[in-house]
Design an enzyme around this catalytic site. Structure first.
Site, PDB file in Angstrom:
ATOM      1  N   ASP A 257      40.187  49.316  30.577  1.00 52.16           N
ATOM      2  CA  ASP A 257      39.925  48.838  31.704  1.00 52.16           C
ATOM      3  C   ASP A 257      41.053  50.285  32.566  1.00 52.16           C
ATOM      4  O   ASP A 257      41.754  50.287  32.612  1.00 52.16           O
ATOM      5  CB  ASP A 257      40.565  47.530  32.436  1.00 52.16           C
ATOM      6  CG  ASP A 257      40.761  47.040  33.713  1.00 52.16           C
ATOM      7  OD1 ASP A 257      40.132  48.136  34.740  1.00 52.16           O
ATOM      8  OD2 ASP A 257      40.788  46.448  33.768  1.00 52.16           O
TER       9      ASP A 257
ATOM     10  N   ASP B 172      33.615  50.006  36.089  1.00 56.21           N
ATOM     11  CA  ASP B 172      35.398  50.948  35.642  1.00 56.21           C
ATOM     12  C   ASP B 172      35.977  49.708  33.604  1.00 56.21           C
ATOM     13  O   ASP B 172      37.018  49.766  34.315  1.00 56.21           O
ATOM     14  CB  ASP B 172      36.581  50.605  36.106  1.00 56.21           C
ATOM     15  CG  ASP B 172      36.596  49.634  37.030  1.00 56.21           C
ATOM     16  OD1 ASP B 172      35.647  48.359  37.060  1.00 56.21           O
ATOM     17  OD2 ASP B 172      38.165  49.119  37.574  1.00 56.21           O
ATOM     18  N   GLU B 173      34.908  48.898  33.916  1.00 55.96           N
ATOM     19  CA  GLU B 173      35.657  48.486  32.311  1.00 55.96           C
ATOM     20  C   GLU B 173      34.004  48.209  31.349  1.00 55.96           C
ATOM     21  O   GLU B 173      33.436  48.073  31.816  1.00 55.96           O
ATOM     22  CB  GLU B 173      35.459  46.964  33.431  1.00 55.96           C
ATOM     23  CG  GLU B 173      36.710  46.714  34.108  1.00 55.96           C
ATOM     24  CD  GLU B 173      36.551  45.224  34.386  1.00 55.96           C
ATOM     25  OE1 GLU B 173      36.882  44.092  32.774  1.00 55.96           O
ATOM     26  OE2 GLU B 173      36.965  44.790  35.284  1.00 55.96           O
TER      27      GLU B 173
END
Lengths: 85, 427
Positions: free
Chosen positions: B9, B113-114
């Site tokens: 993350d 973003d993960e």
């Protein structure tokens, strides 16, 4: 505020290597001045934020005085900048 | 063999990416956005003024992602707000996944973003998971300039929970034997899939921590939350068995919505917004070569009252004109002339093969419309989406293709500098 100064560069691309040879800048009298790169000390390749860039640490001679500059080449946009760390 | 799952993350993703771009590429002389009270926020003038990401110092002022810029500025008047650049974020996200692909055989993208990585069986190649996670974390920081948190566990949910522990730039483990000490003392809101509404219901039942949820009788949760109760009970106990896959599931529906810069109070403007949304939705349907069977609209009025309406059409379509005709019918049926701030259009129940029942007299019309749409799509693909537009949008304030990421959010910051700065070299 950005410290990048766009600059025109004449460079040699040979055998996978990039060597900037000349830069062209505008003087205070608004005339273009071409300056030869005196020496490239070292260079580094970075990929910050996904932008692949070459940074060259080199010297130029201006008014009989040696000055150290950093030239940054952005591979994707093919743009050159005089920059500072 | 025990599964080893990583959840990676990016810390304050949009803000970190903005900060790296400014410091490392633009060589900005100002303060690093990550070290000051700052946030990435939308444009207040266009009523897109919400906080998209905030710095860690901004968290001390209780500035929340998703709240309005006005509210955030009331909490901290010195908050530095920078506009978003989605192209930059996509670039950073791609670069970050490229590094992960060097290590992980399977990567599942959860959001920009993960990601989850299945590292099962890589012990002999890369070494122990914690050492490997630290190596990946440091490589991302050194090469790309932003920090990530990595959670390690035996399934996806526990790995995600682990990556949400202390930030930034950390590696955490949360294996099943660590659940009772590391996860159960946390507030129930921190659990994956527990939102504001579920948290409120659980609090009313006297459940405030994940541990209390895990030790609640499942039948009680099922009676209050139905299937969702079982899902969160399993997550609280660390049970999750979904495999990591890099196959992106097909879209179930295609929808776009927009918050208009002004309140829409007349049918002409409303129709233009709907047409602009239909252009976008149908272009996406045609790009994936699918057709929609159910068409729905939704809108929010200036008092934030929400309305939605849908219908199943006789024959599936991805033709802009036909789609738009149905959308207008739906809209006229349910709009009571209350000024609107947000309008959305959606096509669902998508099928890849179209069996169209043409009207006896209009068959040619649909085929011709479809061919025109395909020609327009190819022109836009080649020359940009503004290469061709309907005359109704000329000189108007409504963009002819609305929804998704607008052109102004997409642009990258221009490099500043010029001849004045050039002269410094001669001084």
């Amino acid at each position: 505020m950005s410290q990048n100064i766009p600059v025109e560069v004449l460079a040699a691309f040979k055998g996978g290597e990039i060597k900037p040879r000349w830069i062209r800048l505008e003087t205070e009298e608004h005339t273009l001045k071409t300056i030869q790169i005196d020496m490239i000390y070292t260079h580094k390749i970075t990929n910050f934020a996904g932008f692949k860039t070459f940074t060259f640490f080199c010297t130029i001679v201006v008014n009989e005085c040696k000055r150290q500059i950093q030239l940054m080449y952005m591979t994707e946009s093919c743009k050159w900048f005089i920059t500072q760390e | 063999m025990e599964k080893i799952i990583f959840h990676i993350d990016v810390n304050s993703a949009f803000l970190s990416w903005e900060a790296v771009y400014r410091k490392k590429i633009l060589k900005d002389t100002g303060a690093d956005l990550r070290d000051i009270v700052s946030a990435v926020g939308g444009d207040k003038e266009k009523r897109h003024g919400i906080i998209l990401a905030k710095s860690i110092p901004a968290k001390k002022y209780n500035i929340l992602t998703g709240e309005s810029i006005m509210e955030a500025l009331q909490k901290c008047p010195d908050l530095v707000i920078v506009p978003p650049h989605y192209k930059l974020y996509e670039r950073c996200s791609d670069a970050f996944r490229e590094i992960l692909a060097e290590y992980a055989p399977v990567i599942e993208v959860y959001s920009i973003d993960e990601v989850w990585c299945d590292m099962t069986g890589t012990l002999g190649v890369h070494g122990f998971p914690v050492a490997l996670a630290n190596q990946i974390k440091d490589k991302i920081f050194n090469e790309l300039g932003f920090s990530v948190n990595i959670g390690i566990s035996s399934n996806k949910v526990l790995a995600k929970m682990a990556s949400d522990f202390k930030k930034p730039n950390m590696v955490h483990t949360l294996f099943p034997n660590e659940i009772s000490t590391k996860m159960w003392p946390l507030p129930v809101r921190d659990l994956f899939y527990v939102g504001r509404a579920t948290e409120k219901k659980l609090k009313n039942m006297g459940i405030t921590t994940i541990g209390e949820l895990a030790n609640t009788d499942l039948s009680i949760l099922k009676s209050h939350f139905k299937m969702h109760g079982e899902v969160i009970w399993n997550y609280a106990n660390g049970n999750h068995c979904t495999e990591i896959t890099n196959i992106v599931p097909a879209n179930k529906g295609y929808g776009n919505s927009t918050t208009v810069a002004f309140d829409v109070d007349n049918l002409r403007d409303a129709k233009l917004v709907l047409l602009a949304l239909c252009e976008q939705v149908c272009a996406r349907l045609r790009k994936d070569n699918v057709y929609a069977e159910i068409i729905s609209i939704e809108f929010s009025d200036y008092l934030f009252g929400h309305t939605s309406h849908q219908k199943r059409i006789l024959t599936v379509t991805n033709t802009t004109n036909e789609f738009y005709r149905h959308v207008v019918d739906l809209f006229v049926e349910c709009w009571d002339r209350t000024p609107l701030r947000k309008i959305g259009v959606r096509g669902s129940h998508v099928v890849s093969e179209a069996l169209q029942q043409f009207n006896l007299f209009d068959g040619d019309k649909y085929l011709k419309s479809h061919e025109v749409d395909l020609a327009i799509d190819s022109m836009r693909a080649r020359y940009g989406r503004d290469a061709i537009m309907r005359a109704a949008f000329i000189n108007g304030s409504i963009n002819h293709m609305t929804g998704g990421i607008s052109a102004d959010k997409n642009g990258e910051t221009e490099y500043v500098g010029g001849t004045d700065e050039c002269r410094k070299i001669f001084q």
